[in-house]
Design an enzyme around this catalytic site. Structure first.
Site, mmCIF file in Angstrom:
data_model
loop_
_atom_site.group_PDB
_atom_site.id
_atom_site.type_symbol
_atom_site.label_atom_id
_atom_site.label_comp_id
_atom_site.label_asym_id
_atom_site.label_seq_id
_atom_site.Cartn_x
_atom_site.Cartn_y
_atom_site.Cartn_z
ATOM 1 N N SER A 137 112.409 112.700 3.823
ATOM 2 C CA SER A 137 111.291 113.395 4.460
ATOM 3 C C SER A 137 109.986 112.865 3.897
ATOM 4 C CB SER A 137 111.376 114.901 4.190
ATOM 5 O OG SER A 137 110.202 115.567 4.632
ATOM 6 N N TYR B 120 112.140 121.927 -1.481
ATOM 7 C CA TYR B 120 112.714 121.015 -0.485
ATOM 8 C C TYR B 120 112.172 119.607 -0.694
ATOM 9 C CZ TYR B 120 113.254 118.858 4.164
ATOM 10 O OH TYR B 120 113.531 117.999 5.209
#
Length: 246
Positions: free
Chosen positions: A141, A155
């Site tokens: 990501s 995350y």
């Protein structure tokens, strides 16, 4: 030549589903791992089979070693030797500051996003080393470098670990003929945002994205497909950012 056989985790929805359909169109047979939504998994499998590809669906929690072993065993027994892995299954937990995040959510994010990737990579490495070739793509990501303050720094931390895993494992497995790369999406139009509590997040993020819009799952799938293809035969240890310039 025989068709590539690729395991895709988190393949029932969003980026995973788009990746399954794209890879099938490119000639892959697929083992589709999903955690709970059997109906969505079967819908994706139907779309895959419509291309002429074979597809098996396997319910799996990738944070559980036994489930990962069963996923790869099923792929091998029903399709043939696994030649590719797309590590896509992931969770974020609710949006919010780290100080307000429950320990249970922290633990689940780490177990799925990091331990799950490690377990899948370990099994893929063993299987592919026996073949003398293979390719792994980890879904990272843009949050790995942006940090995601106020949203999900936990995350983001797991995705930074994904990048380190990708680089280190690529060096470890290169001599075995196995390529390891990652794709780092930016904000993508998927159901993930609603699941984390902000369904309008992609639209709100558009102003901060140089291309002026969120991405689509098919755009990430295209990057994954390239990294798995022969066109990327000299590409390993790369984190390919697909984030609209952010």
């Amino acid at each position: 030549m025989s068709r590539p056989i690729t395991v895709v985790t988190g393949g029932s929805r969003g980026i995973g589903a788009a990746t399954c359909v794209r890879l099938a169109a490119d000639g892959h047979d697929l083992a589709l791992g999903y955690v709970s939504d059997e109906e969505a998994a079967e819908e994706t499998a139907v779309a895959v089979r419509a291309t002429g590809a074979r597809c098996v669906t396997v319910q799996v929690d990738t944070s559980e070693e036994a489930d990962v072993e069963r996923l790869f065993d099923t792929a091998a027994s029903e399709l043939g030797p696994v030649t590719g892995l797309v590590n896509n299954a992931g969770v974020t937990g609710p949006l919010g500051r780290l100080a307000d995040t429950r320990t249970a959510d922290l633990r689940r994010v780490i177990e799925v996003n990091l331990l799950g990737y490690l377990l899948c990579c370990r099994r893929a490495a063993r299987d592919m080393a026996a073949l003398g070739s293979g390719a792994i793509v980890n879904i990272s990501s843009a949050a790995a470098t942006l940090g995601a303050p106020g949203e999900y720094v936990h995350y983001a931390a797991t995705k930074a670990a994904t990048d380190a895993l990708t680089i280190g494992l690529s060096k470890e497995l290169g001599r075995n003929g196995i390529r390891v790369n990652a794709v780092a999406p930016g904000v993508i139009n998927t159901e993930m945002h609603a699941a984390m509590g902000d369904p309008d997040r992609p639209a709100k993020a558009a102003a901060a994205i140089p291309l002026g819009r969120p991405g689509e799952p098919a755009e990430i799938a295209a990057a994954v497909a390239w990294l798995l293809s022969a066109d990327a035969s000299y590409t390993t240890g790369t984190v390919l950012r697909v984030s609209g310039g952010r």
